[in-house]
Scaffold this active site. Structure first.
Site, short mmCIF file in Angstrom:
data_model
loop_
_atom_site.label_atom_id
_atom_site.label_comp_id
_atom_site.label_asym_id
_atom_site.label_seq_id
_atom_site.Cartn_x
_atom_site.Cartn_y
_atom_site.Cartn_z
N ASP A 17 0.89 5.34 -0.03
CA ASP A 17 0.06 6.50 0.31
C ASP A 17 0.66 7.78 -0.24
O ASP A 17 1.68 8.26 0.25
CB ASP A 17 -0.05 6.62 1.83
CG ASP A 17 -0.91 5.53 2.44
OD1 ASP A 17 -2.10 5.45 2.07
OD2 ASP A 17 -0.40 4.76 3.27
N HIS A 50 -2.77 4.48 -3.12
CA HIS A 50 -3.86 5.25 -2.52
C HIS A 50 -3.53 6.73 -2.67
O HIS A 50 -2.64 7.25 -2.00
CB HIS A 50 -3.96 4.84 -1.04
CG HIS A 50 -4.98 5.61 -0.26
ND1 HIS A 50 -5.00 5.61 1.12
CD2 HIS A 50 -6.02 6.39 -0.66
CE1 HIS A 50 -6.00 6.37 1.54
NE2 HIS A 50 -6.63 6.85 0.49
N HIS A 86 0.84 -1.20 0.00
CA HIS A 86 0.00 0.00 0.00
C HIS A 86 0.88 1.25 0.00
O HIS A 86 1.73 1.43 0.87
CB HIS A 86 -0.90 -0.04 1.24
CG HIS A 86 -1.96 1.00 1.28
ND1 HIS A 86 -3.16 0.85 0.62
CD2 HIS A 86 -2.02 2.20 1.89
CE1 HIS A 86 -3.92 1.91 0.85
NE2 HIS A 86 -3.24 2.75 1.62
N MET A 121 -12.01 4.18 4.41
CA MET A 121 -11.10 4.77 5.38
C MET A 121 -11.71 4.61 6.77
O MET A 121 -12.85 4.99 7.02
CB MET A 121 -10.89 6.27 5.10
CG MET A 121 -10.07 6.59 3.88
SD MET A 121 -8.48 5.74 3.77
CE MET A 121 -7.66 6.27 5.28
C1 DX5 Z 1 -3.69 7.27 6.25
C2 DX5 Z 1 -3.18 6.31 5.22
C3 DX5 Z 1 -3.00 4.95 5.75
C4 DX5 Z 1 -2.02 4.86 6.88
C5 DX5 Z 1 -2.41 3.70 7.73
O1 DX5 Z 1 -4.07 8.43 5.67
O2 DX5 Z 1 -4.08 6.21 4.13
O3 DX5 Z 1 -2.71 4.01 4.73
O4 DX5 Z 1 -0.69 4.70 6.45
O5 DX5 Z 1 -1.61 3.70 8.86
P1 DX5 Z 1 -2.02 2.95 10.20
O6 DX5 Z 1 -2.20 1.51 9.86
O7 DX5 Z 1 -0.83 3.22 11.07
O8 DX5 Z 1 -3.29 3.60 10.71
ZN ZN Z 2 -3.80 4.48 2.70
#
Ligand code: DX5
Ligand code: ZN
Length: 217
Positions: free
Chosen positions: A34, A65, A32, A136
């Protein structure tokens, strides 16, 4: 078995190679990625050069993402960075149907992401065209936030929407996932779990991934 998509946002950017080697030999199904623009979300992460570097080393499909405004402008760049799945936010696309078509035309899987306050019913008229929906479970922008419990009731409704139509659309959940919230999420109908802090903050990240992967409905 649950698919796990570890979020590289919590990886060590000073030594990405080491983390990518761990991920390549782990039970992760996807990686994933970000991307944040400082406008759609109040944070900036990284962009295409870093994604390209990740793509060179990664042996798992990239699940990208995009937390950016108007992501439809970047379909070909995202494809050229090796993305297998392009996730765009419902809230960031004026012409969502067109963007989904463009993603498919570029040869990627199309996923639409919903912020916590956006009801799953907003996807009723596009769900047939989607390979994945990303819910989300935190407000996007930062790793290591707390899971928002109302995600679970959205998940149940989305699962019904997909199953009642006989679709193969997968459901991914992102934010605040650990073993406890991950279990509740899988029980409510998720297929794929994203996890950043839970994986990279663990003493044994590969084990954290396989623990999540072993959750089942
Ligand atoms: C948040 C991101 C997530 C984040 C998740 O905006 O989209 O993908 O990295 O991180 P954790 O698992 O630490 O909540
Ligand atoms: Zn994400």
């Amino acid at each position: 078995m649950t698919k796990v998509s570890p979020s590289l946002l919590s990886a060590n950017f000073g030594n990405l190679d080491q983390d990518l080697e761990m991920l390549n030999s782990s039970d992760a199904e996807l990686l994933h990625i970000d991307v944040m623009d400082g406008v759609f979300v109040p944070n900036i992460s990284f962009g295409f050069p870093v994604m390209q570097a990740i793509n060179k080393k990664a042996q798992k499909p990239l699940d990208v993402h995009l937390m950016i405004v108007d992501p439809g402008r970047y379909v070909s760049q995202v494809r050229d960075c090796g993305a297998a799945i392009m996730n765009v936010h419902y809230e960031a696309c004026t012409h969502l149907n067109r963007v989904v078509q463009q993603i498919h035309d570029a040869g990627m899987k199309a996923a639409v992401t919903l912020n916590p306050a956006t009801p799953v019913e907003m996807l009723e008229d596009i769900i047939e065209s989607l390979d994945m929906v990303l819910l989300m479970s935190v407000n996007p922008g930062f790793a290591a936030q707390k899971f928002i419990p109302s995600t679970l009731r959205k998940l149940v409704r989305l699962r019904k929407m997909i199953d009642s139509r006989g679709l193969k659309t997968e459901i991914e959940v992102d934010g605040g996932i650990n073993l406890e919230t991950g279990r509740a999420t899988v029980e409510a109908g998720a297929d794929i779990l994203v996890a950043g802090n839970f994986v990279f903050g663990a003493p044994d990240p590969a084990k954290a991934i396989s623990d999540l992967a072993s959750l089942s409905r």
